[in-house]
Design an enzyme around this catalytic site. Structure first.
Site, PDB file in Angstrom:
ATOM      1  N   GLU A 241      38.633  41.729   1.537  1.00 40.51           N
ATOM      2  CA  GLU A 241      39.174  40.836   2.108  1.00 40.51           C
ATOM      3  C   GLU A 241      39.491  39.735   0.836  1.00 40.51           C
ATOM      4  OE1 GLU A 241      39.557  39.928   4.518  1.00 40.51           O
ATOM      5  OE2 GLU A 241      38.900  41.835   5.923  1.00 40.51           O
ATOM      6  N   CYS A 275      41.273  30.180   1.362  1.00 43.25           N
ATOM      7  CA  CYS A 275      41.787  31.916   1.347  1.00 43.25           C
ATOM      8  C   CYS A 275      43.711  31.752   1.556  1.00 43.25           C
ATOM      9  CB  CYS A 275      41.999  33.311   1.093  1.00 43.25           C
ATOM     10  SG  CYS A 275      40.345  33.469   2.793  1.00 43.25           S
TER      11      CYS A 275
HETATM   12  P1  NAD Z   1      35.764  36.485  -7.491  1.00 44.21           P
HETATM   13  O1  NAD Z   1      36.511  37.858  -7.912  1.00 44.21           O
HETATM   14  O2  NAD Z   1      35.492  35.953  -9.250  1.00 44.21           O
HETATM   15  O3  NAD Z   1      34.339  37.036  -7.387  1.00 44.21           O
HETATM   16  C1  NAD Z   1      33.699  37.176  -6.284  1.00 44.21           C
HETATM   17  C2  NAD Z   1      33.009  37.815  -6.015  1.00 44.21           C
HETATM   18  O4  NAD Z   1      32.838  39.204  -6.643  1.00 44.21           O
HETATM   19  C3  NAD Z   1      30.865  37.585  -6.888  1.00 44.21           C
HETATM   20  O5  NAD Z   1      30.223  37.173  -5.942  1.00 44.21           O
HETATM   21  C4  NAD Z   1      31.378  37.648  -8.428  1.00 44.21           C
HETATM   22  O6  NAD Z   1      30.309  37.626  -9.261  1.00 44.21           O
HETATM   23  C5  NAD Z   1      31.761  39.082  -8.122  1.00 44.21           C
HETATM   24  N1  NAD Z   1      32.249  40.418  -9.081  1.00 44.21           N
HETATM   25  C6  NAD Z   1      32.649  40.082  -9.410  1.00 44.21           C
HETATM   26  N2  NAD Z   1      33.519  41.417 -10.458  1.00 44.21           N
HETATM   27  C7  NAD Z   1      32.939  41.530  -9.558  1.00 44.21           C
HETATM   28  C8  NAD Z   1      32.377  43.353 -10.148  1.00 44.21           C
HETATM   29  N3  NAD Z   1      32.936  43.788 -11.259  1.00 44.21           N
HETATM   30  N4  NAD Z   1      32.109  44.126  -9.308  1.00 44.21           N
HETATM   31  C9  NAD Z   1      31.295  43.587  -8.212  1.00 44.21           C
HETATM   32  N5  NAD Z   1      31.473  42.460  -8.252  1.00 44.21           N
HETATM   33  C10 NAD Z   1      32.220  41.507  -8.983  1.00 44.21           C
HETATM   34  O7  NAD Z   1      36.360  35.517  -6.677  1.00 44.21           O
HETATM   35  P2  NAD Z   1      36.323  34.185  -6.576  1.00 44.21           P
HETATM   36  O8  NAD Z   1      37.031  33.647  -7.676  1.00 44.21           O
HETATM   37  O9  NAD Z   1      34.910  34.421  -6.353  1.00 44.21           O
HETATM   38  O10 NAD Z   1      37.031  33.925  -5.371  1.00 44.21           O
HETATM   39  C11 NAD Z   1      37.904  33.819  -5.111  1.00 44.21           C
HETATM   40  C12 NAD Z   1      38.946  34.296  -4.844  1.00 44.21           C
HETATM   41  O11 NAD Z   1      38.512  34.964  -3.531  1.00 44.21           O
HETATM   42  C13 NAD Z   1      40.465  34.231  -4.046  1.00 44.21           C
HETATM   43  O12 NAD Z   1      41.546  35.375  -4.746  1.00 44.21           O
HETATM   44  C14 NAD Z   1      40.571  33.791  -2.206  1.00 44.21           C
HETATM   45  O13 NAD Z   1      41.538  34.054  -2.115  1.00 44.21           O
HETATM   46  C15 NAD Z   1      39.876  34.461  -2.620  1.00 44.21           C
HETATM   47  N6  NAD Z   1      38.578  35.540  -0.584  1.00 44.21           N
HETATM   48  C16 NAD Z   1      38.990  36.006   0.352  1.00 44.21           C
HETATM   49  C17 NAD Z   1      38.501  35.762   1.166  1.00 44.21           C
HETATM   50  C18 NAD Z   1      39.345  36.214   2.316  1.00 44.21           C
HETATM   51  O14 NAD Z   1      39.229  36.201   3.456  1.00 44.21           O
HETATM   52  N7  NAD Z   1      40.605  37.207   2.311  1.00 44.21           N
HETATM   53  C19 NAD Z   1      37.854  34.285   1.309  1.00 44.21           C
HETATM   54  C20 NAD Z   1      38.176  33.984   0.622  1.00 44.21           C
HETATM   55  C21 NAD Z   1      38.615  33.857  -0.379  1.00 44.21           C
END
Ligand code: NAD
Length: 511
Positions: A241, A275
């Site tokens: 997502e 998002c």
């Molecule tokens: P992010 O990708 O930086 O981090 C998300 C999660 O992934 C965190 O818990 C982080 O620690 C973890 N992570 C980071 N690197 C990783 C790796 N290599 N392997 C596994 N896990 C890892 O995102 P963010 O800044 O926390 O969130 C914002 C983003 O989330 C925006 O792009 C937003 O659009 C998206 N989002 C999407 C939805 C949806 O339903 N499509 C909902 C909410 C947020």
């Protein structure tokens, strides 16, 4: 869950309020060893949970719902401090969404996960069905913008499906998960079945590497690609997502009053850190001069502030300095390329990571702000002269999560909606299906793979296994089994023509 090295303080995540900088709380960071231990605990605990009937699991989840309801204030206050969320948003986006999701799956899981017969076309003497079995240990890796609903919505679904689950919350908002995990255990979910591991991205990666059976990842496109790669190498099924760049199309026949209120909320709720936030506003030229100035006045009236200190706050802070820098940079780039700031356009001085709610006019497709996810309280506006142009702009993105259309005509709304490449298109509304657990939530293009929520999402948290059995067990051998004999070839040929030929004259071909 962390293992501390003797005589050294274990590394921790220290959380400070993005609204006022005050210390909110701390959690220990997990190590690869403690993550593996959590997965082993989850694996040991899962069979007993998965062996309970669906009805029993639903009964426990209804106790979880009751416990969440009773702890509403604690969750809302923590979201205000940890995340800067206005209390109204804490109540509706973080608590109610979870209550609704649990209610839906408590009522429907037996139906959704019931064995599904498959009517057989050819093998009439046999019968088939699909049965849905838990995958085992699910990992839910979640972002900071909805730390309760995102992490624990997925966790709840994994539990309904009979899995054990490990949540890896964002390093910016780990405290919500501590509260919810405690609530789940108090309500009766076995400890090993609901666990939380904490840390940065490397802990998320360690969780994927520790032998889980399914990954639901919610986060940025960049991280999503890394997660997909890890899951691909290990052949772990995953749902991704990812980011959004939702366009809102205000057509010439839109109800302007409803559209204004919807765009206002859809653009600035959660300080635009959704998002599904409106990140591109496309307005038909026939209503532009009435719509846009009215929107700007409403945006100027939004009250920005520290939700932990007051309930009369519409827009909170951005979650961290990095997010504030991204928003500032994208606005500055747009202005440098000719966008006009109708309101906002700057950081708010003083404590806290606040950005003034912003409307940008005269935006053009080459501006970064129309191409990159902003995730801030900024709505860039474009003027178009036709429906076709509006649809073209809506589809001009590598992302396709949500999109919105405003028109008084139901038929026109659906016609436009069907031409937009997005996982969900809402007509005359915004974001709200995030709370409708029965509807699929997922993106197309680079917004993700698979869906969360809905019957599809629950089934995806299961292994769909197929059983095929003999309905009329009287044949000693099938037509296509050994021995292969020349005399049976004409029979087989006639059979093919009888089944797939076009007419009776083809039933008995020569040779
Ligand atoms: P992010 O990708 O930086 O981090 C998300 C999660 O992934 C965190 O818990 C982080 O620690 C973890 N992570 C980071 N690197 C990783 C790796 N290599 N392997 C596994 N896990 C890892 O995102 P963010 O800044 O926390 O969130 C914002 C983003 O989330 C925006 O792009 C937003 O659009 C998206 N989002 C999407 C939805 C949806 O339903 N499509 C909902 C909410 C947020």
């Amino acid at each position: 869950m962390s293992v501390a090295v003797a005589n050294e303080p274990a590394p921790s995540l220290r959380i400070h309020s993005p609204a006022n900088g005050s210390f909110v709380g701390e959690v220990l960071i997990d190590t690869p060893e403690s993550v593996r231990a959590a997965v082993e605990r989850a694996r040991r605990a899962q069979p007993a949970w998965g062996a309970r009937s669906i009805a029993e699991r639903c009964a426990v989840m209804l106790k979880v719902r009751q416990a969440i309801l009773e702890h509403t204030d604690e969750i809302v206050e923590n979201a205000a401090k940890e995340n800067g969320k206005p209390r109204h948003e804490g109540l509706l986006h973080e608590v109610m969404t979870q209550l609704e999701l649990i209610s839906y799956f408590a009522a429907e899981s037996e139906r959704i996960l019931a064995p599904e017969p498959i009517p057989l076309r050819l093998l009439k003497h046999r019968a088939s069905y699909i049965h849905f079995q838990p995958r085992g240990v699910c990992a839910i890796i979640s972002p900071w913008n909805f730390p309760n609903h995102m992490g624990f919505g997925g966790a709840a679904m994994a539990l309904f499906a009979g899995n054990s689950v490990i949540v890896k919350p964002s390093e910016f908002t780990p405290l919500s998960a501590q509260i919810l995990r405690r609530i789940y255990v108090e309500a009766g979910i076995p400890e090993g079945c609901i666990q939380v591991v904490n840390g940065y991205g490397d802990v998320g990666a360690a969780l994927i590497d520790a032998g889980v059976d399914f990954v639901e990842f919610t986060g940025s496109v960049g991280t999503g690609k890394k997660v997909a790669q890890m899951c691909g190498e290990r052949l772990i099924p995953c749902v991704l997502e990812l980011g959004g760049k939702a366009p809102a199309l205000v057509m010439d026949d839109a109800d302007l009053s409803r559209s204004l209120n919807a765009v206002l909320w859809g653009g600035y709720a959660n300080a635009g850190q959704v998002c599904a936030s409106i990140e591109r506003l496309v307005v038909h030229e026939k209503v532009y001069d009435r719509f846009v100035p009215a929107l700007v006045e409403k945006v100027k009236a939004l009250r920005v502030g520290d939700a932990s200190a007051s309930s009369d706050v519409d827009v909170g802070p951005l979650v961290n300095q990095r997010q504030l820098d991204i928003v500032s940079r994208l606005v500055d780039d747009a202005v440098a390329r000719g966008a006009r700031v109708a309101c906002g356009g700057h950081r708010i001085e003083g404590p806290g990571l606040f950005y003034a709610p912003t409307v940008l006019l005269d935006c053009t497709p080459e501006m970064e702000i129309l191409n990159k996810e902003t995730f801030g309280p900024v709505v860039p506006v474009m003027k178009v002269g036709s429906e076709a142009e509006a649809i073209l702009e809506a589809n001009r993105s590598h992302l396709g999560l949500l999109a919105y259309v405003f028109t008084k005509s139901g038929a026109r709304g659906r016609r436009i909606a069907e031409q937009i490449r997005a996982g969900t298109v809402m007509v005359n509304d915004v974001i709200a299906t995030a709370a409708a657990a029965e509807t699929p939530w997922g993106g197309v293009k680079q917004s993700g793979i698979g869906v969360a929520h809905s019957d599809l999402g629950l089934r995806h948290m299961c292994e769909a296994r197929h059983v095929n059995y003999d309905a009329t067990p009287w044949l000693s051998r099938e037509l296509w089994w050994y021995p292969y004999e020349a005399k049976s070839l004409p029979v087989l040929r006639r059979m093919l023509h009888a089944l797939y030929g076009r007419g009776l004259n083809r039933l008995f071909p020569k040779g």
